[in-house]
Design a protein around this motif. Structure first.
Motif, PDB file in Angstrom:
ATOM      1  N   ASN A   8       0.882  -0.946  -0.155  1.00 54.25           N
ATOM      2  CA  ASN A   8      -0.125  -0.107  -0.047  1.00 54.25           C
ATOM      3  C   ASN A   8       0.829   1.321  -0.035  1.00 54.25           C
ATOM      4  O   ASN A   8       0.662   2.104  -0.644  1.00 54.25           O
ATOM      5  CB  ASN A   8      -0.855  -0.135   1.297  1.00 54.25           C
ATOM      6  N   THR A  55      -0.752  -8.244   2.410  1.00 55.73           N
ATOM      7  CA  THR A  55      -1.646  -6.916   2.821  1.00 55.73           C
ATOM      8  C   THR A  55      -2.913  -7.396   3.587  1.00 55.73           C
ATOM      9  O   THR A  55      -3.532  -8.264   3.136  1.00 55.73           O
ATOM     10  CB  THR A  55      -1.643  -6.006   1.900  1.00 55.73           C
ATOM     11  N   SER A 101      -7.727  -3.920   3.184  1.00 55.52           N
ATOM     12  CA  SER A 101      -8.586  -4.174   1.889  1.00 55.52           C
ATOM     13  C   SER A 101      -8.409  -2.603   1.367  1.00 55.52           C
ATOM     14  O   SER A 101      -8.390  -1.662   1.969  1.00 55.52           O
ATOM     15  CB  SER A 101      -9.957  -4.574   2.125  1.00 55.52           C
ATOM     16  N   PRO A 102      -8.572  -2.539   0.051  1.00 57.57           N
ATOM     17  CA  PRO A 102      -8.343  -1.394  -0.778  1.00 57.57           C
ATOM     18  C   PRO A 102      -9.240  -0.209  -0.165  1.00 57.57           C
ATOM     19  O   PRO A 102      -9.044   1.169  -0.157  1.00 57.57           O
ATOM     20  CB  PRO A 102      -8.790  -1.529  -2.215  1.00 57.57           C
ATOM     21  N   GLU A 103     -10.658  -0.424   0.026  1.00 61.28           N
ATOM     22  CA  GLU A 103     -11.440   0.325   0.799  1.00 61.28           C
ATOM     23  C   GLU A 103     -10.988   1.019   1.805  1.00 61.28           C
ATOM     24  O   GLU A 103     -11.322   2.092   2.514  1.00 61.28           O
ATOM     25  CB  GLU A 103     -12.960  -0.231   0.676  1.00 61.28           C
ATOM     26  N   ASP A 104     -10.470   0.164   2.939  1.00 63.34           N
ATOM     27  CA  ASP A 104     -10.113   0.634   4.242  1.00 63.34           C
ATOM     28  C   ASP A 104      -8.654   1.428   3.988  1.00 63.34           C
ATOM     29  O   ASP A 104      -8.343   1.837   5.045  1.00 63.34           O
ATOM     30  CB  ASP A 104      -9.856  -0.662   5.125  1.00 63.34           C
ATOM     31  N   GLU A 105      -8.032   1.361   2.974  1.00 61.83           N
ATOM     32  CA  GLU A 105      -6.687   1.758   3.027  1.00 61.83           C
ATOM     33  C   GLU A 105      -6.852   3.195   3.090  1.00 61.83           C
ATOM     34  O   GLU A 105      -7.498   4.099   2.502  1.00 61.83           O
ATOM     35  CB  GLU A 105      -6.105   1.432   1.524  1.00 61.83           C
TER      36      GLU A 105
END
Lengths: 94, 112, 494, 140, 119, 802
Positions: C364, C433, C436-440
Motif C-alpha cells: 500500500n 497485505t 482491503s483497498p477500501e479501508d486503505e
C-alpha cells in the motif's frame, strides 16, 4: 541587656510556634489547624520584627507586611475551603 | 549552626524521599515540595551561613554574606513553584480521566 | 560581538511568545514557526563556519566578563548539535502540519515546540552550570506540556512518571550544584574546570562528579532510563519523534561536556563508571528492544541502546572515540526522529500498535516502507548510511584503549538493533497485505515528505561524511583538550 | 445556602488597595532594597488572588476584563526584548544600562533598562499566577 | 544610661511582653476545649502580642536609628484590620462545617437558624 | 582508461534507474536491458585478462572520507579478477535465464534492482582495497541478498529465511568489522595491500589473534561454514536464479575470497591453518552427509553447496601452511592446495550454476522440486537431463568434467599435507585425507540421487500438477553454456591456469617469487597414484552406498531433531526473546515507586559508597556559626513538622504542615540574611498552598497507604539512606575550603550595575539571563496548565495512542 531580652522574646515566640505546631498536628478539626496556622503566621511576624532589631537591619521590614498579607490570604483560603470546598467561585450566589 | 541545618536538611530529604515513594499522588507531590525546601536550604548552607551582613549595600558594612546562592535559590524557588503547579494540575487531570490517584493503579498496561 | 550565538535560543522563545498572540491564525503560526527553525538552522551553519575560522565563540551576557556573568560558548560540538536539532525540528514541524490537528495547534502547540527547542539549544550553548539547569528546566517544562498535550489517558498516566522522575533529577541537579558551589565557589564551567584542575580532583570532588553523573544520566537515559519508554510512547507521533531525537541528547551533551571539561582527572573512577553504566544500558536496552511487540516500545528501547552506544565513546575517552560519538549523536538525532515518525505513522495507518497485527504495508505504501528499511539499516550501522562512521570510530577508539568488553557489547547491540527492527519490517511491512483497498487510508504527502527528508539526511550523512569530518574532528579536539575551551572563555576579552 | 461575605468584601477592598500599592512599591524599589520584579509581581498576583477569593470570577472579570495569558505573554516579550534591543545596538545581549538624565520637567532622573526588564518579569509573574488560578477554578 | 537607651529598653520590654502574651495564647490554644474557644486565644491575645512586638520594634528603630518605618506602621494597621476578619471567617467555617462544640457549652443559638434540619 | 571504480558504481546507477525504466518499457522483458550491464562489464574485464596475466595490477582511488583514511580504492589483481569474471559472467547467464524464469507479472523492477545492487556490491567486495569500503560492500551484499530471499515476501518461509540469512551474515560482518578496525589499530592503515606488506611486524601483537578470529567469523558466516551454514538452506526460498547466482556462485564465495585475500596476512599462523582447514573439512563432511537425505532438490543442492564451500575453504587452509614454511623449493608443493582451491572455485561455479538452473527448470515446468514426486524425466526432458548429468558427474568428480580435475588435486593436497612436519601434522595430518575421502563418498551418493531419482526410473505424472515437457529454449541456453565450460575446462585446463589462476596465485603468495613456479600443468591422467585410488574408492563405495540407501538411511534418524543447529538457532532467538521479556517486564513495572527506588538506590550506592570508599568524608563543627535557642527551637519545629507529614491523616493537614515548613524556611532565610529570599519564599509558599487547596476540590481525600510492610520498610531504609548521604556529603563539602567564591565581585554592584541590592543586581543584571529564562519557564508552566485543562481527549477517539 536589650539583646538578652530580645533573644528571650525570640525564644518565647519560637516556643509558641512549636505549641501551635502541636495543635496543627493534633487537630482534631480543620478549623483548629487553621487557627494554629494563623497563629504561627502572627508569631513569625513578631519574630521577624525582633530579628530585624537583633541583626540591626531594616531589610526585613517588607517581610513583616507581606507575612501579614499572606497570613490573611491563607486564612481566608483555608476557611473558604473548609466551609465550601471551593475557594474561588465562578459566580457568587447573591 | 551549619551542622544543625545540615541535619535538618537530612531529615527533610529523608521525609521527602519517603513521601515521594508513596502510592498516593498527593503525597508524591508534597514530597517534591519538601525536596525543594531541603535543597534551598542546602544551597544556602553550602554558601556559608551568617558569614556577613545582609547583601544590601549602604545598609550595613562589608563583608556581606554570599549573595550568589541567594540569587540561585530565588530562581530555583520560582522554577519549583512552576513545576509544582504543573504537576498538581496534572495529578487532578489524571484523576479526572483515569479515576485513580493511586500510582500503583496507574502503572499502565504492558499488555502483551 | 558575538550576539549571533544567542539567537538559537532567543529567536524560538520570542517567536513562541509572539505566536501566543497569533493564536487564531493557524496557518500563519505554521509558516512562522517553520521559518524560525529554518532561520535558526541557517544561523547555526554560519556559527559553525565562523568557529572554524575564528575559534570558539563566546558571548558574555550583559557584558559581564566570565566568570562573573552568564555566557554562551559555541564550539564546534555545540554548534553541530544546535544545527542538527534545528534541522530535525524543522522537519518534524512539517510532519506536524498534517498530523497534529487543529485542536492542538490552537492550544499553543507551536509555541511549546519552539520553547522546547530553545531549551535544547540553550543547554547546548551555555557556558554556565546554573544556567544549564535553567535551560534544562525550559526544555523540561515544555516537554512536560508536550507529553500531556491532548490529554489522552496514556499520556496523563505516563506523564506523571515522567514529570516526577524529572523533578527528582532536577533536584539532584540542584544538590550537585550546591555541593559544587560549596567546594569551588564558582559556576562558570571553564572556571570550575580551572579550579578543579588547580586543587586536583580529590575524592570529594569526584563524589560530586558522580552526583552530576547521576543527574545527567537521568536526563540522558543512561542506565536510569525508566521514564523513557513510557513517556516516549504516549504522546502524538511528532512529539515522540522530537523527544526521541532531542531530549536524551541534551543529557548526553551535558555528560560529554562535564566529563571532558571539568571532571576529567579521575577517569579510572568516573569514566569507568560511565563505561559500566553504558554497558549495562546496552544490555538492558537490547533486552527491552526484543521484549516488546509494541512498535513504539521497540523504538523507545532503541533510544536506550543508542544512549549506551554514545556513552561508550565518552567512557573510552580517546579523541577517536569522542569523534565517533559525535558522529553518532548527529546520526542518531536524525535517524531516531525518522524512526519515531515512521512508527507513529504506521500506527496511524493501521490502527494497531503491535507489529504482529500489521502486515504487508509495502503493497500500500511502498516509498514509506522503503524508508523504514533505510532507517533499519541506518540504525544498525549498515554502511554507507549515517550510523556507520560513528560506529567505526567509537569501535576504533575503544580498541585502541583496550576496552574490549565495551567493543563487544557495542557491536553486538547493533545486531540486536537490526534484529528488533527487522522483526517489524518483516512482519508489518512485508507479508500479505491485510488492509482491503477500501479501508486503505491515504498516506498524506505531508507525512511522507518529512520522512523522506530525514531518509535523505541519513543517506547523505553517510555518503558525504567527509563534509562533516573537519567540524567533527575540531569538536572532538576541543573536547579532548579542555584547555582550548578554557582559554577561549577565560582569557582575552572580546 | 447563601453565605454572606459582606465583612470579607468590605475589608478586602481596603486590603487589596494596600497590597497593590505595596506591590508596586516593592517592584520599583527592588534595585536598592529587597524586592524587584519577581516579588513585586508575586505580591500583585496575590492581590488578585485575594480579589478572586473574596468575590467570584465573573464579577472580577467584569470589572477587570483582562486576558491574563496575554498579560503574561506580553511580560515575557517585554523581558526578552530588552535583551533584543541590545542586539540591535551592537552590545552584548542583555546589556543593561543605567544613566542619569536631566529631563526638563522631572529634573535629574535615573533611568535604567533593568526597570523595563523587571517590569516584564513582574507582568509575566502576575499573568502566569492568575492564569493558573483562573484555569483551575474555571474547570468544572 | 541615657534616655534613648531607656526607651530602647522599654521597647525591648514591650517586645518581651508581646512574646509572653504569645506564649499565653499558645497555651490557650492547647488547653482550651474546642475550636471556638481556642480561636479566642489565637485571634485576640496573639493579635495583641504581635501589636506589642511590632510597636516595640517601631519604637526601637525610631529611637535607635531615627527611622520612622512606614512599613511597620502599615503592618500594624494591616494586622489590626485583618486579624478580626480572619478569626471571624475561621469560626464561621468551623461552625458551618459542623465542628462540635465542647460538651460544656450550654447553649447553641445559631443552630436553629443555620441547620434547622439537624433538629 | 577503464576504471574499476566505474565497474562497481555502474550496476548501482542502473539499479536506481530500473524502476523508472520499468515504467516506460512495457512491451519487452526488462531483463534484456539489465543483462547488458554484466555483459558490458564482463567484456571490459576480460580485455584486461592479458595484462593481469602478465603480472600487472590496476589501482584507482577516489576520495570518500579521506580524513578517516576511508577511501574508495580499488585494486584489480589476479585474485579479484577471478571473482570479477565470475560475478559478471555468471551474472549475465543468470539474468538471461531469469528472463525466461520470471514472468512479467512479478515485480521485475524490484527483482532486477536488487540483483544489480547485489552485483555492484559484490564487485565492490572483490575490488576494494580499503577495508572499510570492502565492509560497506560486504554488508550491501547481505542487504541485497536479504531483499532477494524475501522477494516473495508474502510467504512466511521467505521472510524467515531472509531474516536468518541477514542476521547471521550481518553478525559475521560486524565481527569482521571489529577485526578490520583492530587491523587498523595495529597497522595504521585500512589498505589491504599495505597491511600485507607490513603485517610481519605485528604477528606478535596481542590483537593479532583476535583480529584473525574475527575476520574468519565474517568469512565463515558468509560462506556458510559449519556451524553457520544453517542460513543457506533457508535462503533457498529465493527465486531459483537468485539461488544459482548468490547462493552458489558468488555471494557465498565472498567468504572464500576474504580468506584467500587474507591468507598473506594471517596465513602461516597455526591457528589460521587449523581453523580454516578443520572448519572447512567439517563443513564439507556435514554438508555432503546432510545433502543425501534431502528430499527437496534445491535443499540437496544447498547442502551440496555448503559441502563444496567447505572443500574450497579447507584447501585454502591447507595452502596457507606454505607461508609458515616460507618460500623454498619444498614449500611450493603446499601451495598447490591453494591452486586447487581457486581452480575448484571456478569449476564449482560452472557446474553448480548449471545444476541450480536445472532445478529451476524442473520446478518451473513441473511445479515441484520434491524427488519423491519426480522420476523418469529424461525421455521428455532430454536437454535438461543432459545438463543435469554433466553437472552432476562433474560435481561427483568424474571425468571428463572439470570437477574431476579439481577433486583429484584436492585429494593430492590432503595426502600431501599429512606428510608435512609442522604444526604436529605428522600426528593429526592423516585426518585430512580420511575426512576428505568420506565426504567425497557422500558427495558421490547425492550426485547419483540427484541424477537418478529425478530423471531415471519410472515417471510419476500422477503426482505432478503439470504434464512433463521440455523447457523453452531460452531457459536452456544459460545452463548449456555453463556445461560447455564444464567440459571445456576439462580439456583445456592450462588455459585457465595460465591466464587466470597464475596471477591470482601471485596475489595469495606475494612473497613467493615467480608465480609461474606455483602454477602446475594440470593433467587429467597422472598415473596410478594415491589420489586416483581414492577416486576409484569413492566411486565404488559410493555406488554401493547408493544401492543400499534404504538400508542405512535410518542412520539419520539417530540425530535428534531437537539438537540440530537450526533448532539451536531458533531456541536461542526465542529464549532470548522470552528471557528479555521476563527481565524487562520484571523491572519495568510501570510503578513510579519502583523506578524511584532504583534511582535512589543507585544514588546511595554510588555517591555514598564512593564517599566512604575514597575517604572523602570529613566533618568539622568547629567553624560553625553559633546557635541561638530560638533557632534550635525552629529547627526542631521544622523537623517535627516534616516527620508529622508522614503520619498526617488527611491531606489538608499535610499541606498545612508543608506550609509550616515553607514559612519556617522563610524565617531561616531571614536569620541567614536573605531578605529577598524570605519575601519570595513567603509569597510562593502561600500561593502554592492555595493551589493545593484549589486542586483538592478535584481530588479525593487520600487513603491510608496500603503497601505491604515490607515495601514500607524498604521505603524507610531508602529514605534514610538518601537523607544520610545528602547530609554526609554536605558535611564534607562544608569542610572543603580551598577557594574564595566569586561573589565578592558582586559587592561592587552599585558601581557596576547601579543597584544597591546585590541579590537584585545579580538577578536583574549579572545573571539577568537566568531570570529571563526563568520567566519563560513560569510562562510555559502557566500556558501548559491552561492547555492541560482546556484541551481534553475527545471521548469518541479510539485510544490507539496507547
Amino acid at each position: 541587656m536589650v539583646e538578652k531580652i530580645l533573644l528571650t522574646a525570640l525564644a518565647l515566640f519560637a516556643f509558641s510556634i512549636a505549641i501551635a505546631l502541636y495543635r496543627i498536628i493534633k487537630g482534631p478539626s480543620m478549623p483548629d489547624r487553621t487557627v494554629a496556622l494563623d497563629m504561627i503566621g502572627v508569631n513569625l511576624i513578631s519574630s521577624i520584627a525582633v530579628i530585624s532589631i537583633v541583626l540591626k537591619t531594616k531589610a526585613f521590614l517588607e517581610a513583616i507586611l507581606i507575612l501579614g498579607i499572606l497570613a490573611f490570604i491563607s486564612t481566608i483560603a483555608i476557611s473558604k475551603y473548609v466551609e465550601r470546598g471551593v475557594i474561588v467561585e465562578h459566580k457568587s450566589d447573591n | 549552626m551549619e551542622t544543625l541545618i545540615i541535619i535538618l536538611i537530612g531529615i527533610l530529604t529523608a521525609v521527602a524521599t519517603y513521601l515521594i515513594l508513596s502510592r498516593n499522588i498527593i503525597r508524591v507531590i508534597l514530597g517534591t515540595a519538601v525536596f525543594s525546601h531541603a535543597v534551598h536550604l542546602l544551597i544556602l548552607t553550602m554558601g556559608g551561613l551568617k558569614k556577613g551582613s545582609v547583601p544590601l549595600l549602604k545598609e550595613a558594612d562589608a563583608p556581606y554574606t554570599d549573595a550568589l546562592p541567594q540569587a540561585l535559590i530565588l530562581t530555583a524557588i520560582v522554577i519549583s513553584f512552576a513545576v509544582t503547579a504543573f504537576i498538581l494540575v496534572l495529578a487532578y487531570r489524571a484523576y479526572q480521566d483515569l479515576g485513580s490517584d493511586d500510582l500503583h493503579a496507574l502503572r499502565g498496561t504492558n499488555d502483551e | 560581538m558575538n550576539n549571533i550565538i544567542v539567537l538559537p535560543l532567543i529567536l524560538p522563545i520570542m517567536v513562541g511568545v509572539l505566536l501566543v498572540f497569533l493564536r487564531p491564525y493557524i496557518r500563519l503560526q505554521r509558516i512562522i514557526s517553520l521559518l524560525t527553525m529554518i532561520g535558526v538552522a541557517c544561523i547555526s551553519v554560519y556559527i559553525l563556519n565562523r568557529i572554524q575560522t575564528e575559534g570558539i565563540m563566546r558571548l558574555d551576557f550583559g557584558g559581564w566578563k566570565p566568570p562573573f556573568g552568564i555566557l554562551f560558548v559555541a564550539d564546534s560540538f555545540s554548534a553541530l548539535l544546535v544545527l542538527t536539532a534545528s534541522v530535525v525540528t524543522a522537519i518534524c514541524l512539517i510532519y506536524a502540519f498534517s498530523s497534529i490537528g487543529e485542536r492542538h495547534e490552537r492550544m499553543f502547540f507551536y509555541p511549546f515546540i519552539l520553547f522546547l527547542v530553545a531549551g535544547v539549544n540553550g543547554s547546548f550553548l551555555t557556558g554556565d552550570l546554573f544556567n544549564l539547569f535553567v535551560c534544562f528546566e525550559v526544555m523540561l517544562l515544555a516537554s512536560y506540556v508536550l507529553v500531556t498535550l491532548g490529554g489522552e489517558k496514556a499520556q496523563l498516566r505516563e506523564s506523571i512518571k515522567y514529570v516526577v522522575i524529572n523533578i527528582l533529577s532536577s533536584w539532584f541537579f540542584l544538590v550537585a550544584l550546591a555541593y559544587l558551589y560549596g567546594t569551588v565557589g564558582t559556576l562558570n564551567m571553564a572556571h570550575i574546570s580551572e579550579r578543579v584542575a588547580e586543587a586536583g580532583q580529590g575524592p570529594l570532588l569526584t563524589t560530586v562528579s558522580i552526583l552530576f553523573l547521576i543527574v545527567f544520566s537521568l536526563k540522558a537515559g543512561l542506565l536510569l532510563f525508566f521514564w523513557l519508554p513510557g513517556s516516549y510512547s504516549a504522546p502524538p507521533t511528532v512529539i515522540a519523534a522530537l523527544f526521541g531525537a532531542l531530549l536524551t541528547k541534551v543529557g548526553i551533551y551535558a555528560l560529554f561536556r562535564t566529563f571532558t571539561l571539568i571532571f576529567y582527572h579521575e577517569p579510572s573512577i568516573t569514566h569507568n563508571l560511565i563505561g559500566i553504566m553504558a554497558g549495562i544500558t546496552l544490555i538492558v536496552g537490547c533486552m527491552g528492544a526484543v521484549a516488546y511487540k509494541d512498535v513504539r516500545q521497540i523504538a523507545s528501547y532503541n533510544v536506550v541502546i543508542a544512549v549506551g552506544f554514545m556513552l561508550i565513546g565518552l567512557a573510552v575517552g580517546t579523541q577517536t572515540s569522542l569523534e565517533g560519538s559525535i558522529y553518532y549523536i548527529i546520526h542518531d538525532m536524525i535517524a531516531k526522529a525518522m524512526l519515531f515518525l515512521l512508527v507513529g505513522t504506521m500506527i496511524v495507518l493501521t490502527g494497531v500498535t503491535k507489529f504482529d497485527q500489521m502486515s504487508g504495508l509495502i503493497r500500500n505504501y511502498p516509498l514509506f516502507s522503503w524508508m523504514f528499511f533505510v532507517v533499519t539499516c541506518s540504525l544498525a550501522g549498515i554502511p554507507p548510511l549515517s550510523g556507520f562512521v560513528g560506529k567505526v570510530l567509537v569501535g576504533q577508539g575503544a580498541i585502541e584503549n583496550g576496552s574490549y568488553v565495551l567493543v563487544a557489547l557495542a557491536f553486538i547491540s547493533s545486531v540486536v538493533v537490526l534484529y528488533s527492527l527487522l522483526r517489524i519490517f518483516l512482519n508489518s511491512i512485508f507479508g500479505e497485505t491485510i488492509i482491503s483497498p477500501e479501508d486503505e487510508l491515504p498516506l498524506k504527502k505531508g507525512l511522507l515528505i518529512p520522512i523522506v527528508l530525514l531518509g535523505i539526511g541519513t543517506i547523505s550523512l553517510g555518503l558525504e561524511a567527509e563534509v562533516l569530518s573537519s567540524y567533527v574532528s575540531d569538536a572532538a579536539n576541543t573536547l579532548f583538550n579542555p584547555s582550548i575551551y578554557i582559554d577561549a572563555v577565560l582569557s582575552g576579552n572580546k | 445556602m447563601r453565605i454572606n461575605d459582606v465583612i470579607l468584601r468590605t475589608v478586602t477592598k481596603i486590603v487589596v488597595f494596600i497590597i497593590l500599592t505595596f506591590g508596586v512599591y516593592l517592584f520599583l524599589s527592588g534595585h536598592n532594597t529587597p524586592g524587584g520584579g519577581f516579588i513585586g509581581g508575586l505580591v500583585l498576583a496575590s492581590a488578585f488572588v485575594l480579589l478572586y477569593l473574596s468575590s467570584d470570577i465573573e464579577s472580577v472579570q467584569k470589572s477587570l476584563p483582562l486576558d491574563f495569558k496575554m498579560v503574561a505573554a506580553f511580560g515575557v516579550l517585554l523581558a526578552t526584548s530588552t535583551g533584543f534591543g541590545s542586539l540591535l545596538l551592537g552590545v552584548p545581549f542583555l546589556s543593561q544600562t543605567f544613566a542619569y538624565f536631566d529631563l526638563p520637567i522631572f529634573g535629574k532622573t535615573e533611568l535604567t533598562t533593568v526597570t523595563i526588564f523587571e517590569a516584564g518579569v513582574a507582568l509575566a509573574v502576575v499573568g502566569v499566577v492568575v492564569t493558573i488560578i483562573l484555569s483551575i477554578s474555571e474547570d468544572e | 544610661m541615657n534616655t534613648s537607651q531607656i526607651i530602647e529598653l522599654g521597647a525591648a520590654l514591650l517586645i518581651l511582653l508581646g512574646s509572653i502574651m504569645s506564649v499565653i495564647s499558645a497555651f490557650g490554644i492547647i488547653r482550651l476545649p474546642d475550636v471556638y474557644t481556642r480561636s479566642h486565644a489565637a485571634t485576640k491575645s496573639s493579635t495583641l502580642a504581635v501589636l506589642l512586638s511590632l510597636s516595640g520594634a517601631f519604637v526601637y528603630f525610631w529611637v535607635h536609628e531615627g527611622f520612622i518605618s512606614v512599613r511597620l506602621l502599615l503592618g500594624i494597621v494591616f494586622v489590626f484590620l485583618t486579624a478580626p476578619v480572619a478569626g471571624h471567617l475561621i469560626t464561621r467555617a468551623a461552625y458551618r462545617s459542623k465542628v462540635k462544640l465542647t460538651d460544656n457549652s450550654s447553649d447553641d443559638a445559631l443552630k436553629e437558624v443555620l441547620f434547622p434540619e439537624d433538629k | 582508461m577503464f576504471s574499476v571504480n566505474f565497474a562497481i558504481i555502474f550496476p548501482f546507477i542502473i539499479a536506481a534507474l530500473v524502476p523508472f525504466l520499468y515504467r516506460r518499457i512495457k512491451f519487452v522483458h526488462i531483463g534484456w536491458f539489465v543483462m547488458l550491464v554484466p555483459i558490458t562489464l564482463f567484456i571490459l574485464l576480460a580485455r584486461l585478462i592479458p595484462s593481469v596475466a602478465s603480472g600487472k595490477t590496476f589501482f584507482h582511488t577516489y576520495n570518500w572520507i579521506p580524513s578517516l583514511d576511508i577511501n574508495f580504492t580499488t585494486y584489480l589483481d589476479g585474485l579479484s579478477m577471478i571473482f570479477g569474471l565470475l560475478i559478471t559472467g555468471v551474472g549475465s547467464l543468470v539474468i538471461l535465464y531469469s528472463i525466461f524464469y520470471l514472468s512479467t507479472k512479478e515485480s521485475l523492477q524490484h527483482f532486477y534492482s536488487y540483483l544489480l545492487l547485489f552485483m555492484g556490491a559484490m564487485l565492490g567486495v572483490v575490488f576494494s582495497d580499503n577495508l572499510m569500503v570492502l565492509y560497506v560492500f560486504w554488508e550491501l551484499t547481505s542487504v541485497s541478498s536479504f531483499l532477494l530471499i524475501a522477494f516473495w515476501n508474502h510467504r512466511k518461509a521467505s521472510r524467515q529465511g531472509a531474516q536468518k540469512a541477514m542476521l547471521i551474515t550481518v553478525s559475521g560482518g560486524v565481527a569482521m568489522l571489529v577485526g578490520f578496525i583492530m587491523l587498523h589499530t595495529m597497522t595504521g592503515t585500512f589498505s589491504v595491500r599495505e597491511i600485507v606488506l607490513s603485517i610481519r611486524d605485528f604477528t606478535d601483537h596481542t590483537l593479532f589473534l583476535p583480529t584473525m578470529i574475527l575476520v574468519l567469523l565474517g568469512a565463515f558466516t558468509k560462506s556458510a561454514q559449519f556451524p553457520f551454514h544453517i542460513w543457506l538452506p533457508d535462503a533457498m526460498e529465493a527465486p531459483t536464479p537468485v539461488s544459482a547466482y548468490l547462493h552458489s556462485a558468488t555471494m557465498v564465495k565472498a567468504g572464500i575470497y576474504l580468506v584467500a585475500r587474507f591468507t598473506p596476512v594471517f596465513g602461516g599462523d597455526q591457528v589460521w591453518f587449523w581453523s580454516v582447514s578443520v572448519i572447512g573439512m567439517m563443513t564439507m563432511f556435514w554438508g555432503s552427509f546432510n545433502a543425501v537425505r534431502q528430499p527437496d532438490l534445491k535443499a540437496l543442492l544447498a547442502y551440496s553447496t555448503i559441502s563444496q564451500l567447505g572443500l574450497i575453504m579447507s584447501l585454502l587452509g591447507l595452502g596457507s601452511i606454505a607461508l609458515n614454511i616460507g618460500y623454498s623449493a619444498d614449500s611450493i608443493i603446499y601451495t598447490q592446495a591453494t591452486f586447487a582451491a581457486l581452480f575448484h572455485l571456478i569449476n564449482h561455479s560452472t557446474f553448480k550454476g548449471a545444476l541450480f538452473m536445472v532445478v529451476g527448470i524442473v520446478d518451473h515446468e513441473l511445479g515441484t522440486r520434491d524427488i519423491r514426486r519426480l522420476g523418469g524425466l529424461f525421455t521428455l526432458m532430454p536437454f535438461t537431463f543432459t545438463i543435469a548429468v554433466i553437472g552432476g558427474l562433474s560435481m561427483a568428480g568424474l571425468p571428463p568434467f572439470n570437477g574431476f580435475l579439481s577433486k583429484e588435486m584436492f585429494f593430492a593436497a590432503t595426502v600431501q599435507i599429512s606428510n608435512a612436519d609442522v604444526f604436529s601434522l605428522q600426528t593429526f595430518g592423516v585426518i585430512f585425507p580420511i575426512v576428505a575421502w568420506i565426504a567425497s563418498i557422500f558427495t558421490f551418493v547425492y550426485c547419483l540421487i540427484f541424477i537418478i531419482k529425478t530423471f531415471l526410473g519410472p515417471a510419476q505424472p500422477e503426482k505432478l500438477d503439470k504434464p512433463i515437457h521440455e523447457a523453452p529454449v531460452g531457459m536452456l541456453i544459460s545452463p548449456l553454456i555453463l556445461c560447455a565450460f564444464v567440459v571445456g575446462i576439462f580439456f583445456f585446463p592450462d588455459l585457465l591456469g595460465k591466464y587466470i589462476l597464475q596471477p591470482s596465485m601471485a596475489s595469495v603468495y606475494p612473497t613467493f617469487g615467480d608465480p609461474k613456479e606455483l602454477t602446475p600443468s594440470i593433467y587429467a591422467w597422472h598415473g596410478f597414484n594415491a589420489e586416483l585410488m581414492m577416486t576409484i574408492g569413492v566411486i565404488v563405495i559410493g555406488a554401493l552406498l547408493y544401492n543400499q540407501l534404504k538400508k542405512w538411511k535410518p542412520v539419520y534418524g539417530l540425530f535428534s531433531q531437537k539438537y540440530t543447529f537450526n533448532m539451536l538457532y531458533n531456541s536461542m532467538l526465542s529464549s532470548t526473546e522470552k528471557g528479555s521479556t521476563i527481565v524487562t517486564k520484571g523491572y519495568m513495572t510501570g510503578f513510579l515507586r519502583d523506578y524511584l527506588v532504583y534511582i535512589f538506590v543507585f544514588f546511595i550506592v554510588t555517591v555514598g559508597g564512593f564517599l566512604f570508599y575514597s575517604g572523602a568524608f570529613s566533618i568539622d563543627i568547629s567553624t560553625d556559626a553559633s546557635i541561638r535557642v530560638y533557632e534550635a527551637i525552629l529547627v526542631g519545629v521544622m523537623a517535627v513538622a516534616a516527620v508529622a507529614m508522614l503520619f498526617a491523616k488527611s491531606r489538608i493537614t499535610a499541606t498545612l504542615l508543608n506550609g509550616v515548613l515553607g514559612y519556617s524556611i522563610a524565617i531561616f532565610f531571614v536569620i541567614f540574611r536573605a531578605p529577598d529570599l524570605a519575601l519570595t519564599q513567603l509569597v510562593v509558599e502561600s500561593v502554592t498552598t492555595a493551589l493545593f487547596l484549589l486542586c483538592f476540590y478535584f481530588l479525593p481525600e487520600w487513603k491510608r497507604e496500603t503497601s505491604s510492610s515490607k515495601t514500607k520498610l524498604t521505603n524507610a531504609i531508602v529514605s534514610i539512606g538518601v537523607g544520610v548521604v545528602v547530609m554526609l556529603v554536605a558535611f564534607s563539602v562544608l569542610n572543603y575550603e580551598k577557594f574564595e567564591t566569586i561573589s565578592r565581585y558582586f559587592e561592587n554592584a552599585y558601581e557596576l550595575a547601579g543597584g544597591a541590592n546585590i541579590v537584585n543586581a545579580i538577578l536583574g543584571d549579572f545573571r539577568g539571563f537566568d531570570t529571563m529564562l526563568e520567566v519563560v519557564v513560569l510562562f510555559i508552566a502557566g500556558l501548559g496548565i491552561f492547555t492541560m485543562i482546556k484541551l481534553r481527549a475527545k471521548k469518541e477517539d479510539a485510544d490507539i495512542e496507547n
